[in-house]
Design a protein around this motif. Structure first.
Motif, PDB file in Angstrom:
ATOM      1  N   TRP A  64      -8.098  14.748   1.286  1.00  0.00           N
ATOM      2  CA  TRP A  64      -8.519  13.382   1.586  1.00  0.00           C
ATOM      3  C   TRP A  64      -8.810  13.177   3.083  1.00  0.00           C
ATOM      4  O   TRP A  64      -8.881  12.059   3.564  1.00  0.00           O
ATOM      5  CB  TRP A  64      -7.452  12.383   1.128  1.00  0.00           C
ATOM      6  CG  TRP A  64      -6.047  12.844   1.404  1.00  0.00           C
ATOM      7  CD1 TRP A  64      -5.298  12.627   2.528  1.00  0.00           C
ATOM      8  CD2 TRP A  64      -5.230  13.629   0.523  1.00  0.00           C
ATOM      9  NE1 TRP A  64      -4.076  13.228   2.417  1.00  0.00           N
ATOM     10  CE2 TRP A  64      -3.987  13.845   1.186  1.00  0.00           C
ATOM     11  CE3 TRP A  64      -5.414  14.162  -0.761  1.00  0.00           C
ATOM     12  CZ2 TRP A  64      -2.957  14.571   0.612  1.00  0.00           C
ATOM     13  CZ3 TRP A  64      -4.373  14.888  -1.335  1.00  0.00           C
ATOM     14  CH2 TRP A  64      -3.161  15.090  -0.648  1.00  0.00           C
ATOM     15  N   ASP A  65      -9.024  14.272   3.795  1.00  0.00           N
ATOM     16  CA  ASP A  65      -9.396  14.175   5.208  1.00  0.00           C
ATOM     17  C   ASP A  65     -10.907  14.341   5.344  1.00  0.00           C
ATOM     18  O   ASP A  65     -11.565  14.934   4.481  1.00  0.00           O
ATOM     19  CB  ASP A  65      -8.677  15.249   6.020  1.00  0.00           C
ATOM     20  CG  ASP A  65      -8.607  14.925   7.510  1.00  0.00           C
ATOM     21  OD1 ASP A  65      -9.038  13.824   7.893  1.00  0.00           O
ATOM     22  OD2 ASP A  65      -8.130  15.781   8.283  1.00  0.00           O
ATOM     23  N   TYR A 266       4.383  14.162  11.408  1.00  0.00           N
ATOM     24  CA  TYR A 266       4.299  13.703  10.021  1.00  0.00           C
ATOM     25  C   TYR A 266       5.627  13.714   9.266  1.00  0.00           C
ATOM     26  O   TYR A 266       5.652  13.365   8.085  1.00  0.00           O
ATOM     27  CB  TYR A 266       3.295  14.576   9.251  1.00  0.00           C
ATOM     28  CG  TYR A 266       1.921  14.601   9.882  1.00  0.00           C
ATOM     29  CD1 TYR A 266       1.115  13.468   9.891  1.00  0.00           C
ATOM     30  CD2 TYR A 266       1.435  15.760  10.483  1.00  0.00           C
ATOM     31  CE1 TYR A 266      -0.140  13.483  10.465  1.00  0.00           C
ATOM     32  CE2 TYR A 266       0.171  15.785  11.067  1.00  0.00           C
ATOM     33  CZ  TYR A 266      -0.609  14.652  11.054  1.00  0.00           C
ATOM     34  OH  TYR A 266      -1.852  14.665  11.642  1.00  0.00           O
ATOM     35  N   VAL A 273       0.914  13.749   0.846  1.00  0.00           N
ATOM     36  CA  VAL A 273       0.859  12.318   0.541  1.00  0.00           C
ATOM     37  C   VAL A 273      -0.579  11.869   0.764  1.00  0.00           C
ATOM     38  O   VAL A 273      -1.073  11.910   1.893  1.00  0.00           O
ATOM     39  CB  VAL A 273       1.821  11.513   1.441  1.00  0.00           C
ATOM     40  CG1 VAL A 273       1.692  10.023   1.135  1.00  0.00           C
ATOM     41  CG2 VAL A 273       3.255  11.976   1.247  1.00  0.00           C
ATOM     42  N   CYS A 274      -1.249  11.458  -0.295  1.00  0.00           N
ATOM     43  CA  CYS A 274      -2.656  11.053  -0.176  1.00  0.00           C
ATOM     44  C   CYS A 274      -2.763   9.783   0.652  1.00  0.00           C
ATOM     45  O   CYS A 274      -2.143   8.763   0.344  1.00  0.00           O
ATOM     46  CB  CYS A 274      -3.252  10.834  -1.562  1.00  0.00           C
ATOM     47  SG  CYS A 274      -4.991  10.352  -1.528  1.00  0.00           S
ATOM     48  N   ASN A 275      -3.545   9.857   1.736  1.00  0.00           N
ATOM     49  CA  ASN A 275      -3.717   8.707   2.620  1.00  0.00           C
ATOM     50  C   ASN A 275      -5.090   8.773   3.267  1.00  0.00           C
ATOM     51  O   ASN A 275      -5.352   9.659   4.079  1.00  0.00           O
ATOM     52  CB  ASN A 275      -2.630   8.698   3.696  1.00  0.00           C
ATOM     53  CG  ASN A 275      -2.791   7.552   4.680  1.00  0.00           C
ATOM     54  OD1 ASN A 275      -3.528   6.600   4.419  1.00  0.00           O
ATOM     55  ND2 ASN A 275      -2.108   7.642   5.806  1.00  0.00           N
ATOM     56  N   THR A 276      -5.974   7.852   2.900  1.00  0.00           N
ATOM     57  CA  THR A 276      -7.315   7.804   3.492  1.00  0.00           C
ATOM     58  C   THR A 276      -7.476   6.615   4.429  1.00  0.00           C
ATOM     59  O   THR A 276      -8.539   6.435   5.019  1.00  0.00           O
ATOM     60  CB  THR A 276      -8.395   7.714   2.396  1.00  0.00           C
ATOM     61  OG1 THR A 276      -8.184   6.516   1.621  1.00  0.00           O
ATOM     62  CG2 THR A 276      -8.344   8.923   1.483  1.00  0.00           C
ATOM     63  N   SER A 277      -6.429   5.804   4.583  1.00  0.00           N
ATOM     64  CA  SER A 277      -6.565   4.550   5.341  1.00  0.00           C
ATOM     65  C   SER A 277      -6.715   4.765   6.836  1.00  0.00           C
ATOM     66  O   SER A 277      -7.349   3.962   7.525  1.00  0.00           O
ATOM     67  CB  SER A 277      -5.356   3.645   5.076  1.00  0.00           C
ATOM     68  OG  SER A 277      -4.162   4.286   5.493  1.00  0.00           O
ATOM     69  N   SER A 278      -6.138   5.851   7.371  1.00  0.00           N
ATOM     70  CA  SER A 278      -6.135   6.022   8.823  1.00  0.00           C
ATOM     71  C   SER A 278      -7.517   6.311   9.390  1.00  0.00           C
ATOM     72  O   SER A 278      -7.750   6.147  10.581  1.00  0.00           O
ATOM     73  CB  SER A 278      -5.177   7.152   9.207  1.00  0.00           C
ATOM     74  OG  SER A 278      -5.596   8.382   8.641  1.00  0.00           O
ATOM     75  N   TYR A 281     -11.773   6.101   5.447  1.00  0.00           N
ATOM     76  CA  TYR A 281     -12.434   7.149   4.668  1.00  0.00           C
ATOM     77  C   TYR A 281     -13.493   6.562   3.736  1.00  0.00           C
ATOM     78  O   TYR A 281     -13.240   5.574   3.073  1.00  0.00           O
ATOM     79  CB  TYR A 281     -11.373   7.870   3.855  1.00  0.00           C
ATOM     80  CG  TYR A 281     -11.855   9.049   3.035  1.00  0.00           C
ATOM     81  CD1 TYR A 281     -11.746  10.339   3.521  1.00  0.00           C
ATOM     82  CD2 TYR A 281     -12.396   8.863   1.765  1.00  0.00           C
ATOM     83  CE1 TYR A 281     -12.157  11.433   2.773  1.00  0.00           C
ATOM     84  CE2 TYR A 281     -12.817   9.945   1.019  1.00  0.00           C
ATOM     85  CZ  TYR A 281     -12.702  11.219   1.512  1.00  0.00           C
ATOM     86  OH  TYR A 281     -13.119  12.300   0.782  1.00  0.00           O
TER      87      TYR A 281
END
Length: 298
Positions: A64-65, A266, A273-278, A281
């Motif tokens: 997810w990056d 981290y 941990v799926c995270n696209t908010s930073s 995305y």
């Protein structure tokens, strides 16, 4: 890079679109070029942030990056800038205040083009990707172990960083007043022309680079400290050397202290941990919107 790479794929339960695969491919091509320059001039570099985590945990991109980051110690960072200028490879675009006096970022980046729409001839070189993509490159500077000196350095840097970041937003008289004060305090003289923003950035950078390894126990990206993370810093021995790790179909250098670095950044980094908010995305969403609104195919 084989054709299967460009197909939509699910990794760790996350769907990576064919569109994102093209962006990844562009970023890896840019990274490969940068690494080739580093090797040619014997310049050490290190995978950074999510790219470091991806190399260690996924042997490639975090699913997810959507970007690639590397970092270099200050002296190597400056050598890389000069190497880019010496190489003068016109297939890539160099961004940052050492290349453009209008730049608004406190680090450099290398990309495939300057902005959308990208000419077809350029897209052909970069897997048919219609978006500007590349890698970010950060300098690591030594933090003085004397806390008073460290605080003084940060305050000096913040004063300039704030002006450079908000350069076009500050009322002109307020800007002039601030510059006058800085000229008196720092015993410098700015030239009031179209290079002014670049002059401010370069002065800020000289403050970031004030201290050497013998005076320090830590390294930092001082702009991060200026953004509010005042105590942020890495133990300098974590960057004493590097080891190569797989990153998709290539190798990338990671700092020898990668476990300590990732734990600091981290926490329990080994658990995905799926995270696209930073990153909002995908980062190219606004580029895509512009192209579609103006009748371009993507």
């Amino acid at each position: 890079m084989n054709s299967d790479f460009f197909k939509e794929e699910v990794r760790e339960g996350f769907c990576i679109s064919a569109e994102m695969k093209k962006v990844w491919a562009v970023e890896m091509k840019v990274l490969s070029f940068v690494i080739s320059v580093c090797k040619k001039y014997d310049i050490p570099y290190f995978a950074d942030y999510g790219t470091l985590l991806g190399a260690v945990r996924h042997k490639g991109f975090i699913p997810w990056d959507d970007d690639i980051d590397i970092c270099l110690k200050r002296s190597d960072y400056m050598r890389l800038i000069e190497a880019f200028k010496k190489e003068n490879n016109t297939d890539y675009v160099y961004n940052g205040f050492y290349f453009s006096d209008t730049s608004g970022q406190p680090f450099m980046s290398v990309s495939d083009y300057t902005g959308v729409p990208i000419p077809a001839s350029v897209q052909e070189k970069f897997f048919g990707c219609p978006y500007v993509a590349g890698i970010d490159i950060y300098p690591l500077d030594y933090v003085p172990r004397d806390s008073e000196l460290a605080g003084l350095q940060l305050n000096m840097y913040v004063a300039l960083y704030d002006i450079a970041i908000r350069f076009y937003e500050i009322p002109r008289q307020e800007l002039e007043d601030n510059l006058g004060q800085i000229e008196q305090i720092y015993n410098v003289k700015f030239v009031r022309d179209n290079t002014l923003r670049g002059q401010i950035w370069r002065l800020a950078d000289s403050i970031a680079a004030m201290f050497n390894e013998e005076e320090s126990d830590k390294l930092t990206f001082l702009a991060r400290n200026a953004q509010g993370d005042a105590g942020f810093g890495y133990n300098k021995e974590w960057y004493d050397s590097s080891v190569d790790m797989k990153f998709e179909d290539m190798d990338i250098a990671v700092p020898c202290g990668y476990d300590d670095i990732l734990t600091m950044l981290y926490g329990d980094y080994k658990v995905p941990v799926c995270n696209t908010s930073s990153h909002n995305y995908p980062f190219y969403a606004k580029q895509k919107e512009f192209l579609l609104e103006n009748g371009y195919e993507v």
